[in-house]
Write an enzyme that holds these catalytic residues in place. Structure first.
Site, mmCIF file in Angstrom:
data_model
loop_
_atom_site.group_PDB
_atom_site.id
_atom_site.type_symbol
_atom_site.label_atom_id
_atom_site.label_comp_id
_atom_site.label_asym_id
_atom_site.label_seq_id
_atom_site.Cartn_x
_atom_site.Cartn_y
_atom_site.Cartn_z
ATOM 1 N N GLU A 16 8.037 -25.357 87.723
ATOM 2 C CA GLU A 16 9.488 -25.445 87.542
ATOM 3 C C GLU A 16 10.235 -25.522 88.876
ATOM 4 O OE1 GLU A 16 7.442 -23.276 86.207
ATOM 5 O OE2 GLU A 16 7.907 -22.819 84.131
ATOM 6 N N GLY A 432 -3.696 -45.923 103.171
ATOM 7 C CA GLY A 432 -4.360 -46.173 101.890
ATOM 8 C C GLY A 432 -3.432 -46.235 100.703
ATOM 9 N N SER A 433 -2.748 -45.126 100.418
ATOM 10 C CA SER A 433 -1.947 -45.136 99.196
ATOM 11 C C SER A 433 -0.590 -45.768 99.447
ATOM 12 C CB SER A 433 -1.769 -43.713 98.678
ATOM 13 O OG SER A 433 -1.130 -42.921 99.637
ATOM 14 N N ASP A 599 -11.972 -40.903 104.117
ATOM 15 C CA ASP A 599 -10.966 -39.923 104.530
ATOM 16 C C ASP A 599 -11.573 -38.541 104.690
ATOM 17 O OD1 ASP A 599 -8.734 -41.606 104.551
ATOM 18 O OD2 ASP A 599 -8.475 -41.423 102.387
ATOM 19 N N GLU A 666 -2.506 -37.883 112.014
ATOM 20 C CA GLU A 666 -1.113 -37.513 112.200
ATOM 21 C C GLU A 666 -0.853 -37.228 113.655
ATOM 22 O OE1 GLU A 666 1.301 -33.708 111.293
ATOM 23 O OE2 GLU A 666 1.200 -34.698 113.201
ATOM 24 N N HIS A 695 5.960 -37.573 105.717
ATOM 25 C CA HIS A 695 6.348 -36.450 104.866
ATOM 26 C C HIS A 695 7.859 -36.397 104.683
ATOM 27 C CE1 HIS A 695 2.441 -35.399 106.596
ATOM 28 N NE2 HIS A 695 2.200 -34.953 105.390
HETATM 29 N N1 GLN Z 1 -6.147 -42.486 101.684
HETATM 30 C C1 GLN Z 1 -5.327 -41.389 101.317
HETATM 31 C C2 GLN Z 1 -3.912 -41.849 101.049
HETATM 32 O O1 GLN Z 1 -3.453 -42.722 101.695
HETATM 33 C C3 GLN Z 1 -5.306 -40.337 102.379
HETATM 34 C C4 GLN Z 1 -4.417 -39.198 102.014
HETATM 35 C C5 GLN Z 1 -4.474 -38.030 102.941
HETATM 36 O O2 GLN Z 1 -4.916 -38.118 104.052
HETATM 37 N N2 GLN Z 1 -4.022 -36.897 102.517
HETATM 38 O O3 GLN Z 1 -3.229 -41.326 100.216
#
Ligand code: GLN
Ligand code: ZN
Length: 755
Positions: A16, A432-433, A599, A666, A695
């Protein structure tokens, strides 16, 4: 015997708080509505604990984002740039946590780091020379009062001064030493004010004590607490530690005037030895953490009682080993999981019951064998099915040293691959995503619920992949990805395709802010059932002439982001998973995917907190598990890896020893410090230090990215630098993603022209 809880989850048993906070961010609800949701959640936790008869119930363990950030706000450690925005108190707080971009200004978020060896992240507060450290007790008092009105006198939980000072980032000329006295004074004021308000118990959380401590650390700690404890007035002060043992400072600590000391007996089994060796001051309460706050297996009452028996000469309270923040709320949410499995678990609510039962059994320990709770616990634990897979055991037993070696060596491969791929200088790529929009999630959910057919589900994903490839081509990226639309989560997705895994429906655990993860459970031996990602990658590749990266999660991350077994070693589990992922790598390669990213987002995470344990207890097998995955591919197949957070300055040789061809990580949120270390260590692997922070919803400008890249080039060989965001884009929206990537490619092009 009394019982104690260090902290309770707060995100809500149906998340929630997450949903309300996200709505608040979007302006869909107002502050009052958010506060109201939060209040309901606190009440839930307190009443659960009260019902379980917990003697020491915490308050101020609740947080809208993070407890370390709360502690910063408690002492007015708010950098000027956030104050200058002129936002409300709550919005200033959120601006620090996640950045702000709007009519009042444009500032990045504070850095975020992993909380010790957990998958929880805290916000790293920054203190500036101008910061005036003053106390703002409103949150603490409000929450105390709320609980009080429910008939609960809580212990107030606060990050302790030593840990807080250690975690602070000092951005000005003043350092740790300059603040010791300032903070000691403010913590004394805090105790005084709590005492005036008749608040009886304060718990200072000092997890930093489980790290390796220098003599100076010990002296600083003593200095702070001697003064603090001689001013505690009527407040009882508990020193709470967790995530390990406190071998370096145990003797010092038992001689300080604490009223209670909390020790983690699960992770810090050495604490028992310390107690045996040095004793424990009789007038103090010993909070013995025997109910595991980090894992979800049912407590073994026999073992816990044996521990408590050893401590019987002391004034003991049974406690959780750390905050229950790191486990999900309740098994009641799990409807689908069969009882034969479910009966082996305990989440937060069930752990409260365990505390209660343990305390009752202990109070009549002579008759424990007749105790129903005890009998029931032991009989359940003796029945565990579907665990051993002989074939997997044998394969692991047959692994030999050569299986960890990739041939030829890195430099040879680098040449071969440069020739083969012929990428421009500073190649651009993503992690990737791509955005997991509502429709993407709905597609998966509908399929899961049986509302759409497999064909419909796959067709939708294919359309998304095609869109994603087209978008990346338009933007001009060099190495493309398929977008990961089939994945809910980078670990759960793989878990679902591996035998030996179990899944929960709602066992969410907070990772940072409003982000939660639902770690799968490793129940038994792990093996791959069938190819997992091949068809998606192959389809993506069929749509473009550019290289497409296959995208896998590595064994250490799969292990670290699952709830692990406790009946076999982590090493054994990691190798089992590595063999399964290796099969997938080889299948991708056989199907023409010649760049494969494995990863290891969470590799750094479970690094033991003490340096002396690093190699033997972790890196030795973790790096090997990774190497096992890539060791059989052809020289011209390029293996990438990705790690979240660049906090691996101290393990750079180990990272290089993973022997990947490229690593992305990062860097944007932590000042590129790592680059110096890469250079010092002659890092051979090609690197893509993330050029912007994913982020936060902020769009970085071309100049900002260009400048970051220029800085990187001062430290990284120009033939080794890749250009990419920090991490996957799944939490971002379509619009900001496109805008950011366009700027990224633009910056890389500009750099190519200028270099
Ligand atoms: N390949 C994943 C993505 O791009 C890596 C995510 C991650 O490092 N937390 O979502
Ligand atoms: Zn990442």
């Amino acid at each position: 015997m009394k019982t104690s809880v260090i902290g309770f989850p707060r995100i809500g048993k149906d998340r929630e708080l997450k949903f309300a906070t996200e709505k608040y961010f979007k302006g869909e609800i107002n502050e009052e509505e958010l506060l109201c949701t939060a209040k309901t959640l606190r009440k839930y936790g307190w009443l659960k604990q009260k019902d379980a008869g917990i003697s020491y119930i915490p308050s101020n363990d609740f947080s809208y984002y993070d407890n370390v950030l709360d502690t910063a706000v408690l002492f007015n450690v708010i950098p000027k740039r956030y104050k200058d925005l002129g936002l409300s108190k709550l919005d200033t707080y959120f601006a620090m946590a996640r950045g702000y971009q709007g009519d009042k200004g444009n500032v990045k978020a504070l850095a975020m780091k992993k909380w010790f060896d957990t998958n929880y992240h805290y916000i790293v507060p920054e203190i500036e020379d101008e910061t005036k450290v003053t106390l703002d007790l409103s949150k603490i008092l409000d929450e105390y009062k709320e609980a009080y009105e429910l008939g609960i006198e809580t212990k107030v939980v606060i990050t302790g001064p030593f840990t807080f000072l250690k975690l602070l980032k000092y951005t000005g000329t003043k350092k740790f030493e300059d603040y010791i006295q300032i903070f000691t004074n403010e913590y004394i004021r805090l105790l005084k004010e709590l005492s005036e308000k008749n608040i009886g118990i304060v718990e200072f959380d000092e997890p930093y004590l489980v790290r390796d401590l220098s003599d100076k650390d010990i002296a600083d700690f003593s200095l702070i607490y001697k003064e603090l404890l001689s001013n505690k007035e009527n407040v009882k002060v508990i020193l709470q530690t967790y995530f390990g043992d406190i071998r370096d400072i145990y003797e010092t600590v038992i001689n300080l005037d604490f009223d209670g000391i909390g020790l983690d007996i699960i992770k810090g089994d050495k604490n028992l030895e310390l107690i045996e060796k040095y004793g424990f001051a009789g007038d103090k309460v010993l909070f013995a953490g025997v109910v595991n706050g980090k894992n979800i297996w049912k407590n073994n009452y026999k073992k816990s009682l044996e521990i408590l028996e050893k401590l019987k000469d002391f004034n003991v309270v049974i406690s959780t080993s750390c905050s229950l923040l790191h486990v999900p709320y309740t098994l009641e949410n799990e409807v689908k999981l069969e009882d034969k499995y479910k009966s082996h678990f305990a989440f937060a609510n069930e752990k409260l019951i365990e505390l209660k039962e343990l305390s009752q059994i202990y109070d009549d320990i002579e008759n424990k064998d007749e105790n129903e709770f005890y009998k029931n616990n032991q009989s359940i634990l003796s029945e565990r099915v579907d665990v051993v897979d002989e074939k997997v055991r044998e394969e692991v037993a047959n692994i030999c040293e050569a299986d960890y070696e990739r041939k030829p060596d890195f430099y040879e491969r680098e040449k071969i691959q440069k020739n083969k791929f012929n990428l421009p200088k500073f190649p651009t790529t993503t992690i990737g995503s791509f955005p997991q929009t509502k429709e993407v999630r709905k597609n998966r959910l509908d399929y899961k619920k049986g509302l759409i057919t497999k064909e419909e589900y796959e067709q939708f994903n294919k359309e998304k992949i095609a869109e994603c490839i087209k978008l990346q081509e338009e933007i001009g990226l060099d190495v493309l990805v398929h977008g990961e639309f089939e994945r809910n989560d980078m670990v759960e997705y793989f878990g679902e395709h591996l035998s030996g895994y179990l899944f929960t429906e709602k066992a969410w655990v907070q990772s940072y802010g409003t982000r939660c993860v639902k770690p799968p459970v490793i129940w038994g031996d792990v093996s791959r059932k069938e190819p997992i990602t091949v068809k998606w990658s192959v389809y993506a590749k069929s749509l473009t002439t550019k290289p497409v990266k296959g995208m896998l999660t590595g064994p250490v991350t799969i292990l670290n982001w699952s709830f692990p077994r406790e009946d076999i070693s982590l090493k054994e589990s990691a190798l089992q998973i590595a063999l399964a992922i290796r099969d997938e790598v080889l299948d991708l390669e056989a199907n023409g995917i010649d760049i494969i990213q494995v990863d290891e987002a969470a590799l750094r995470e479970k690094l033991p907190l003490r340096k002396s344990d690093w190699n033997e207890k972790y890196l030795d097998w973790a790096i090997k598990a990774f190497r096992l995955v890539g060791s059989k591919v052809k020289p011209e197949t390029q293996i990438h890896t990705h790690m979240c957070y660049s906090e691996f300055t101290d393990i750079i040789p180990a990272i290089d020893a993973m022997d990947a061809d490229v690593i992305t990580f990062e860097a944007s949120r932590s000042d590129l410090q790592i680059l110096d270390s890469l250079r010092e260590n002659n890092f051979k692997t090609e690197v893509g230090p993330g050029v912007y922070d994913i982020h936060s919803p902020r769009v970085p400008s071309v100049d900002e990215i260009y400048n970051a890249l220029e800085k990187m080039l001062e430290k990284v060989d120009e033939n080794k630098l890749w250009v990419n965001p920090d991490c996957g884009l799944k939490t971002r929206g379509d619009k900001e993603t496109k805008e950011s990537l366009v700027n990224l490619v633009e910056a890389a092009k500009k750099l190519r022209e200028n270099k």
